[in-house]
Scaffold this motif. Structure first.
Motif, short mmCIF file in Angstrom:
data_model
loop_
_atom_site.label_atom_id
_atom_site.label_comp_id
_atom_site.label_asym_id
_atom_site.label_seq_id
_atom_site.Cartn_x
_atom_site.Cartn_y
_atom_site.Cartn_z
N ALA A 89 0.83 -1.21 0.00
CA ALA A 89 0.00 0.00 0.00
C ALA A 89 0.87 1.26 0.00
N VAL A 90 1.95 1.24 0.80
CA VAL A 90 2.85 2.38 0.85
C VAL A 90 3.56 2.56 -0.48
N LEU A 91 4.09 1.47 -1.03
CA LEU A 91 4.79 1.54 -2.32
C LEU A 91 3.87 2.03 -3.43
N ASN A 92 2.62 1.59 -3.40
CA ASN A 92 1.69 1.96 -4.45
C ASN A 92 1.43 3.46 -4.46
N GLU A 93 1.16 4.02 -3.29
CA GLU A 93 0.86 5.45 -3.22
C GLU A 93 2.10 6.30 -3.48
N LEU A 94 3.22 5.95 -2.87
CA LEU A 94 4.44 6.71 -3.09
C LEU A 94 4.94 6.56 -4.53
N GLY A 95 4.81 5.35 -5.06
CA GLY A 95 5.26 5.11 -6.42
C GLY A 95 4.53 5.98 -7.43
N ASP A 96 3.25 6.19 -7.22
CA ASP A 96 2.46 7.01 -8.15
C ASP A 96 2.94 8.45 -8.17
N VAL A 97 3.12 9.05 -7.00
CA VAL A 97 3.49 10.46 -6.98
C VAL A 97 4.95 10.66 -7.40
N LEU A 98 5.82 9.72 -7.04
CA LEU A 98 7.21 9.82 -7.47
C LEU A 98 7.33 9.65 -8.98
N SER A 99 6.55 8.73 -9.53
CA SER A 99 6.57 8.53 -10.98
C SER A 99 6.07 9.76 -11.71
N ASP A 100 4.98 10.35 -11.21
CA ASP A 100 4.46 11.56 -11.83
C ASP A 100 5.51 12.68 -11.82
N ALA A 101 6.17 12.86 -10.68
CA ALA A 101 7.18 13.91 -10.58
C ALA A 101 8.34 13.64 -11.54
N ALA A 102 8.80 12.40 -11.59
CA ALA A 102 9.93 12.06 -12.45
C ALA A 102 9.61 12.25 -13.93
N LEU A 103 8.41 11.92 -14.32
CA LEU A 103 8.04 11.98 -15.73
C LEU A 103 7.64 13.37 -16.21
N TYR A 104 7.05 14.16 -15.33
CA TYR A 104 6.43 15.40 -15.78
C TYR A 104 7.24 16.66 -15.47
N LEU A 105 8.01 16.67 -14.39
CA LEU A 105 8.78 17.86 -14.06
C LEU A 105 9.79 18.24 -15.15
N PRO A 106 10.40 17.28 -15.87
CA PRO A 106 11.33 17.68 -16.94
C PRO A 106 10.71 18.57 -18.01
N PHE A 107 9.41 18.56 -18.16
CA PHE A 107 8.77 19.43 -19.15
C PHE A 107 8.99 20.91 -18.79
N ALA A 108 9.22 21.19 -17.51
CA ALA A 108 9.44 22.58 -17.09
C ALA A 108 10.76 23.14 -17.62
N LEU A 109 11.65 22.27 -18.09
CA LEU A 109 12.94 22.70 -18.62
C LEU A 109 12.85 23.22 -20.05
N LEU A 110 11.77 22.91 -20.74
CA LEU A 110 11.66 23.23 -22.15
C LEU A 110 11.42 24.73 -22.34
N PRO A 111 12.14 25.36 -23.27
CA PRO A 111 12.04 26.81 -23.41
C PRO A 111 10.69 27.31 -23.90
N PHE A 112 9.92 26.45 -24.56
CA PHE A 112 8.62 26.87 -25.08
C PHE A 112 7.47 26.47 -24.15
N VAL A 113 7.81 26.01 -22.95
CA VAL A 113 6.81 25.61 -21.96
C VAL A 113 6.92 26.54 -20.76
N ASP A 114 5.77 26.93 -20.22
CA ASP A 114 5.74 27.76 -19.02
C ASP A 114 6.03 26.87 -17.81
N GLY A 115 7.29 26.93 -17.33
CA GLY A 115 7.73 26.05 -16.26
C GLY A 115 6.87 26.08 -15.01
N PRO A 116 6.51 27.26 -14.50
CA PRO A 116 5.69 27.31 -13.29
C PRO A 116 4.34 26.58 -13.43
N ILE A 117 3.77 26.60 -14.63
CA ILE A 117 2.49 25.89 -14.83
C ILE A 117 2.70 24.39 -14.67
N VAL A 118 3.80 23.88 -15.25
CA VAL A 118 4.09 22.45 -15.14
C VAL A 118 4.35 22.07 -13.69
#
Length: 203
Positions: A89-118
């Motif tokens: 249960a712990v792994l499932n919940e933590l895994g979801d939020v960690l995966s989301d952060a790992a996959l989606y935060l890099p989009f904030a690095l893109l020059p044509f993307v508004d980083g704060p929105i991401v």
């Protein structure tokens, strides 16, 4: 409100033969959960190290789909093959939020993307999942109400990754798409909190 999560039962039916095979071969739910997290972190590192590159972006929709499948399988292994555990249960919940952060935060690095929105979208995603878990604390069920749950986020970022891979880099387009995700995430938090309280009061 409608959400891609509502298709989960049909998706699970398609994956059930694979799940049975994995269980028969000694694969555990926790191993599948960790595999999904490892896959997400690996893809996230590619997106982070090579921002805007074709290969990581074109791989993203596939990685998100595989992650969705692994998330469905770990749940079925836990429920249908007697593998439920506190650690799971712990792994499932933590895994979801960690995966989301790992996959989606890099989009904030893109020059044509508004980083704060991401970044805001990822933060609200974490709060949304926390709201779903808090429901259990007050005696309601784990809430997955939409309109913008985990699967919907995956669909948005998968689409954006595909568009970017093929050269669509108009800043306004991603301000609209990620801005809509931000607004829908806020609505999702409200809906989950309200549904949890109503469920508790009607019990």
């Amino acid at each position: 409100m409608p959400t891609i999560y509502q298709l989960k039962s049909r998706f699970q039916d398609l994956l059930r033969p694979v799940c049975r095979s994995l269980a028969a071969n000694g694969v555990t739910a926790n191993q599948v959960t960790l595999a999904a997290l490892g896959l997400s972190i690996g893809e996230g590192l590619l997106l982070w190290i090579f921002p805007g590159s074709f290969l990581p972006l074109i791989l993203l929709p596939l990685v998100l789909f595989i992650r969705m499948g692994l998330n469905a399988i770990d749940g079925m292994l836990a429920r249908e093959h007697d593998q439920k555990s506190d650690l799971g249960a712990v792994l499932n919940e933590l895994g979801d939020v960690l995966s989301d952060a790992a996959l989606y935060l890099p989009f904030a690095l893109l020059p044509f993307v508004d980083g704060p929105i991401v970044v805001g979208l990822v933060v609200l995603a974490i709060i949304g999942e926390m709201t779903g878990v808090i429901a259990v604390q007050i005696g309601a069920s784990r809430r997955y109400d939409g309109p913008f749950g985990k699967s919907d986020r995956a669909a948005l970022f998968g689409l954006c990754g595909l568009l970017m891979a093929f050269g669509l880099t108009a800043p306004l387009l991603y301000q609209i798409l990620f801005g809509a995700g931000l607004a829908l995430s806020a609505v999702t938090i409200f809906n989950r909190a309200r549904a949890a309280i109503r469920e508790k009061q009607s019990a």
